[in-house]
Design an enzyme around this catalytic site. Structure first.
Site, PDB file in Angstrom:
ATOM      1  N   ALA A 100       0.866  -1.134   0.012  1.00 35.60           N
ATOM      2  CA  ALA A 100       0.043  -0.002   0.005  1.00 35.60           C
ATOM      3  C   ALA A 100       0.824   1.093  -0.112  1.00 35.60           C
ATOM      4  O   ALA A 100       0.540   2.324  -0.667  1.00 35.60           O
ATOM      5  CB  ALA A 100      -1.084  -0.069   1.137  1.00 35.60           C
ATOM      6  N   GLU A 101       2.042   1.227   0.852  1.00 36.43           N
ATOM      7  CA  GLU A 101       2.826   2.291   0.764  1.00 36.43           C
ATOM      8  C   GLU A 101       3.656   2.787  -0.386  1.00 36.43           C
ATOM      9  O   GLU A 101       3.660   3.727  -0.984  1.00 36.43           O
ATOM     10  CB  GLU A 101       3.673   2.213   1.965  1.00 36.43           C
TER      11      GLU A 101
END
Length: 217
Positions: free
Chosen positions: A109-110
């Site tokens: 996600a990052e």
């Protein structure tokens, strides 16, 4: 044509028919093994066809090339990243007792497994640590994968402990900061970015085999 099959034909017309049948056989029978076809005309004018010639008079007349399997698409950047950093993730997960699935989900996600990623707010590396957070864990090079994962997992572990294992609150704090979570009464802040982030990480977490342990209030 099955390997080792031979045909002998005395009529030229019949020879043509048999040769046509030989050519059609591999296509008609997908399981048939591809083989070259040879022809021999002996001293009596008899035509012989074979895919396994046993005499010197045989001459190869048809080359049957085996079908090539369709090329496989290269792994996606995400798949390649998971494979590349799996050992580092496993080490940090074991050392700090944090689910590997959760670490993978956060990294995906990052940064989508890009160790050189920089966000518009200045977060850096695989786990997108802000400079002040990196400094808190003694991280001097945020673009070094092992060190970034180590610092990121330590930060994630601390947040999980602070919020009594509540995964959603820990993720919200990872994204928006602990002060924001506290300001809203230890709830996920009403920020679209943070709420979307928590949903995204939880979805990846489940896809990597993790399980949501505690729901936030």
């Amino acid at each position: 044509m099955e390997e080792g099959v031979s045909s002998t034909i005395r009529s030229g017309a019949a020879a043509g028919l048999v040769l046509g049948a030989c050519l059609a056989l591999p296509a008609a029978l997908p399981s048939a093994r591809a083989a070259d076809i040879y022809r021999c005309i002996d001293a009596d004018g008899v035509v012989h066809f074979s895919n396994a010639p046993t005499k010197d008079c045989f001459v190869r007349i048809i080359v049957v090339r085996p079908e090539r399997s369709a090329p496989q698409p290269p792994p996606s950047a995400t798949q390649a990243g998971v494979a590349k950093y799996e050992p580092l993730i496993a080490e940090a997960a074991a050392r700090h007792k944090v689910e590997p699935a959760l670490i993978k989900a956060v990294i995906r996600a990052e940064s989508n497994f890009d160790p050189r990623a920089i966000s518009r707010k200045g977060a850096q590396g695989l786990m997108q640590l802000m400079p002040e957070t990196a400094s808190l864990y003694g991280l001097s090079d945020p673009f070094e994968p092992r060190a970034n994962i180590e610092a990121g997992v330590r930060h994630l572990k601390r947040l999980l402990e602070k919020y009594d294992g509540d995964l959603r609150l820990a993720l919200a704090a990872y994204n928006a900061g602990e002060q924001a979570v506290e300001r809203y009464g230890r709830r996920i802040p009403p920020f679209p970015e943070t709420q979307g982030y928590v949903r995204t990480v939880l979805r990846h977490h489940e896809a990597y085999g993790g399980a949501v342990r505690t729901a936030s209030k």
